[in-house]
Design an enzyme around this catalytic site. Structure first.
Site, short mmCIF file in Angstrom:
data_model
loop_
_atom_site.label_atom_id
_atom_site.label_comp_id
_atom_site.label_asym_id
_atom_site.label_seq_id
_atom_site.Cartn_x
_atom_site.Cartn_y
_atom_site.Cartn_z
N GLY A 14 0.83 -1.22 0.00
CA GLY A 14 0.00 0.00 0.00
C GLY A 14 0.85 1.26 0.00
NE ARG A 17 -4.71 5.63 -2.74
CZ ARG A 17 -5.59 5.40 -1.77
NH1 ARG A 17 -5.89 6.35 -0.90
NH2 ARG A 17 -6.19 4.23 -1.64
CE1 TYR A 157 -8.46 0.54 9.42
CE2 TYR A 157 -8.74 1.59 11.57
CZ TYR A 157 -8.00 1.39 10.41
OH TYR A 157 -6.80 2.05 10.24
CE LYS A 161 -5.39 -1.19 10.29
NZ LYS A 161 -4.27 -1.53 9.39
P1 NAP Z 1 -4.74 5.35 2.47
O1 NAP Z 1 -4.25 6.73 2.27
O2 NAP Z 1 -6.19 5.05 2.31
O3 NAP Z 1 -3.87 4.34 1.54
C1 NAP Z 1 -4.13 2.98 1.59
C2 NAP Z 1 -3.09 2.24 0.78
O4 NAP Z 1 -3.38 0.83 0.89
C3 NAP Z 1 -3.12 2.60 -0.69
O5 NAP Z 1 -1.80 2.66 -1.17
C4 NAP Z 1 -3.86 1.43 -1.32
O6 NAP Z 1 -3.43 1.14 -2.63
C5 NAP Z 1 -3.43 0.30 -0.42
N1 NAP Z 1 -4.33 -0.85 -0.47
C6 NAP Z 1 -5.64 -0.91 -0.08
N2 NAP Z 1 -6.12 -2.14 -0.28
C7 NAP Z 1 -5.10 -2.88 -0.80
C8 NAP Z 1 -4.96 -4.23 -1.21
N3 NAP Z 1 -5.99 -5.09 -1.11
N4 NAP Z 1 -3.76 -4.64 -1.68
C9 NAP Z 1 -2.72 -3.79 -1.79
N5 NAP Z 1 -2.79 -2.50 -1.42
C10 NAP Z 1 -3.97 -2.06 -0.93
O7 NAP Z 1 -4.38 4.82 3.94
P2 NAP Z 1 -3.39 5.43 5.05
O8 NAP Z 1 -4.15 6.41 5.85
O9 NAP Z 1 -2.10 5.81 4.42
O10 NAP Z 1 -3.19 4.14 5.97
C11 NAP Z 1 -2.08 3.27 5.84
C12 NAP Z 1 -2.13 2.23 6.93
O11 NAP Z 1 -2.10 2.89 8.22
C13 NAP Z 1 -3.42 1.40 6.93
O12 NAP Z 1 -3.13 0.08 7.35
C14 NAP Z 1 -4.28 2.11 7.95
O13 NAP Z 1 -5.25 1.26 8.47
C15 NAP Z 1 -3.24 2.52 8.96
N6 NAP Z 1 -3.63 3.66 9.81
C16 NAP Z 1 -3.95 4.87 9.28
C17 NAP Z 1 -4.29 5.92 10.12
C18 NAP Z 1 -4.64 7.29 9.62
O14 NAP Z 1 -5.03 8.13 10.43
N7 NAP Z 1 -4.50 7.59 8.36
C19 NAP Z 1 -4.31 5.72 11.51
C20 NAP Z 1 -3.98 4.47 12.01
C21 NAP Z 1 -3.64 3.44 11.16
P3 NAP Z 1 -4.29 1.46 -3.97
O15 NAP Z 1 -4.86 2.83 -3.82
O16 NAP Z 1 -3.24 1.35 -5.02
O17 NAP Z 1 -5.33 0.40 -4.09
#
Ligand code: NAP
Length: 249
Positions: A14, A17, A157, A161
């Site tokens: 992932g 982005r 979710y 997690k």
């Molecule tokens: P994001 O901006 O929504 O990006 C998600 C990424 O995951 C994208 O690159 C997407 O790729 C990829 N992805 C989704 N489904 C996939 C799949 N089946 N196979 C391969 N790639 C996949 O998310 P983010 O906010 O950066 O979050 C990144 C991680 O941190 C996640 O695990 C999220 O749960 C965790 N997290 C985020 C936050 C927050 O506040 N943002 C807080 C705690 C934890 P494509 O677009 O190419 O499909």
């Protein structure tokens, strides 16, 4: 980097982005070869690779769905055939489908579990074989503050997690004797597409829960991941490192 030090091979799932992108860029800055996994955002992934290469770094694209075992295994086979090793895997790919319990559909629960939890299992299993053989490796899993606090509307979710935390602890114990560490990072609210799509009133509600009084940045998460992958972090395993501005202490 000295010629004597082999370039590390780092897979970030992932990485097209958000947090994954920042993690990929952070490893590339350190001289590692970064494998940028993505699923749908081809152009964004190409932009990440282009930016890294423009800055003199090394990156390749690797498209696969982390929730699909056949695709995951084919990708890891490709990695080991081409590069001969895998040094770091960051299980970052994730998605949230939010709904209160009574509206949460079975297929929504399943997709959230498949990407956030089964994806971590599949990629860890595929990485473990070469890492055990190498007698070295670093696996870093993305969990979330809401796995620890609970969050209305995020049953699937938070369950996924929280599962990642249990899985991380068990993997740490299974793999430690071969110098493979497995840790998790638990970000609080970080500015990315995932959180950017939330309604303004939800965002301001979350902000009131953060003692630091601001959202976190992707760079602040990437820095912790880079540390956990560094040689001096070799005695840290099975831990959950919180990056949440004091939201959960
Ligand atoms: P994001 O901006 O929504 O990006 C998600 C990424 O995951 C994208 O690159 C997407 O790729 C990829 N992805 C989704 N489904 C996939 C799949 N089946 N196979 C391969 N790639 C996949 O998310 P983010 O906010 O950066 O979050 C990144 C991680 O941190 C996640 O695990 C999220 O749960 C965790 N997290 C985020 C936050 C927050 O506040 N943002 C807080 C705690 C934890 P494509 O677009 O190419 O499909």
């Amino acid at each position: 980097m000295s010629d004597a030090t082999p370039q590390r091979i780092v897979l970030v799932t992932g990485a097209s982005r958000g947090i994954g992108r920042a993690i990929a860029e952070r490893f590339a800055q350190a001289g590692d070869l970064v494998l940028i996994n993505y699923m749908q955002s081809q152009q964004a992934a190409e932009d990440v690779r282009g930016g890294i290469q423009k800055a003199g770094g090394h990156a390749e694209l690797l498209r696969f769905d982390v929730a699909n075992g056949t695709e995951v295994n084919a990708a890891f086979q490709q990695i080991t055939e081409k590069h001969g090793r895998i040094d770091v895997v960051v299980n970052n790919a994730g998605l949230a489908i939010d709904n209160l319990l009574l509206r949460l559909k079975e297929e929504e629960w399943e997709r959230v579990m498949d990407v956030n939890l089964k994806g971590v299992f599949l990629c860890t299993k595929a990485a473990a074989r070469p890492m055990l053989r190498q007698r070295s490796g670093r696996i870093i899993n993305l969990t979330s503050v809401v796995a620890q606090t609970g969050n209305p509307g995020q049953a699937a979710y938070t369950a996924a997690k929280a599962g990642v935390i249990g899985f991380t602890r068990t993997m740490a114990k299974e793999l430690a004797s071969r110098s493979v560490t497995v840790n998790a990072v638990a970000p609080g609210f970080i500015e990315t597409d995932m959180t950017g799509s939330l309604p303004d009133e939800v965002k301001s509600g979350y902000l009131s829960l953060i003692p630091a009084g601001r959202w976190g940045t992707v760079a602040e998460v990437a820095e912790v991941v880079a540390f956990l992958a560094s040689p001096l972090a070799g005695y840290i395993t099975g831990q959950v490192i919180n990056i949440n501005g004091g939201m959960y202490v």
